[in-house]
Design a protein around this motif. Sequence first.
Motif, short mmCIF file in Angstrom:
data_model
loop_
_atom_site.label_atom_id
_atom_site.label_comp_id
_atom_site.label_asym_id
_atom_site.label_seq_id
_atom_site.Cartn_x
_atom_site.Cartn_y
_atom_site.Cartn_z
N ILE A 77 0.86 -1.18 0.00
CA ILE A 77 0.00 0.00 0.00
C ILE A 77 0.90 1.23 0.00
O ILE A 77 1.82 1.34 0.80
N LEU A 78 0.62 2.16 -0.92
CA LEU A 78 1.41 3.38 -1.05
C LEU A 78 0.49 4.59 -1.11
O LEU A 78 -0.67 4.48 -1.51
N PHE A 79 1.05 5.75 -0.75
CA PHE A 79 0.29 6.99 -0.70
C PHE A 79 1.02 8.09 -1.46
O PHE A 79 2.25 8.11 -1.52
N GLU A 132 1.30 9.19 7.17
CA GLU A 132 1.58 10.47 7.83
C GLU A 132 2.49 11.35 6.98
O GLU A 132 2.32 12.57 6.91
N GLN A 133 3.46 10.75 6.34
CA GLN A 133 4.37 11.49 5.47
C GLN A 133 3.62 12.04 4.25
O GLN A 133 3.84 13.18 3.85
N LYS A 160 -0.13 18.72 2.51
CA LYS A 160 -0.38 20.01 3.16
C LYS A 160 0.67 21.04 2.77
O LYS A 160 0.37 22.20 2.55
N ILE A 161 1.92 20.62 2.65
CA ILE A 161 2.99 21.54 2.24
C ILE A 161 2.75 22.03 0.81
O ILE A 161 2.86 23.22 0.52
N TYR A 176 -4.86 16.58 -0.62
CA TYR A 176 -5.39 15.22 -0.80
C TYR A 176 -4.29 14.18 -0.69
O TYR A 176 -3.15 14.41 -1.08
N VAL A 177 -4.69 13.02 -0.20
CA VAL A 177 -3.82 11.85 -0.23
C VAL A 177 -4.53 10.80 -1.06
O VAL A 177 -5.67 10.43 -0.77
#
Length: 162
Positions: free
Chosen positions: A2-4, A36-37, A43-44, A55-56
């Motif tokens: 799983i990746l984000f 979290e990363q 956000k940055i 968005y993630v």
Amino acid sequence: MILFHGSDKIVEKPVANYGRNKVDFGQGFYLTSLHEQAVKWAKIIAFKKGLGKAYVSEYTLDESLLDSLGLRYKKFLAYDMEWLDYVIDCRNGGSLQNQYDVVEGGVANDNVIDTVENYENGIITAEQALGQLQYKKVNHQICIRSQEVLDRMLQFIRWEEV
């Protein structure tokens, strides 16, 4: 796996040759296994662009295909001399990034970048840089530089606003 991916956009169909090219692992589509990363990255990016929404996007990556497709895959297991040389080459727009379809390893984040820049500018030696880097918490990133890999191995699952 799983990746984000954190962004100011929802990314259902990633593109490999989009975005800046003078970054840690060169131009490509960046992901992390750390939710979290990805939230922090999103956000940055949204803040820098003056946008209110971040968005993630979540994906699965079929790791079994990494070997079976004969891809050029590089995994950095630590902040070491090989990682340092690679990141500096990529950040300078060098050609090392062209050797791989997929690159995985630590992030040159705010806790690491000062050391990398000091080494790059000749302020500290490679040994001093590596000595400082060994105490840094390793984050995680995967840069997919090949559109074929994105199309065949990465499956979009969902997105969330963060």
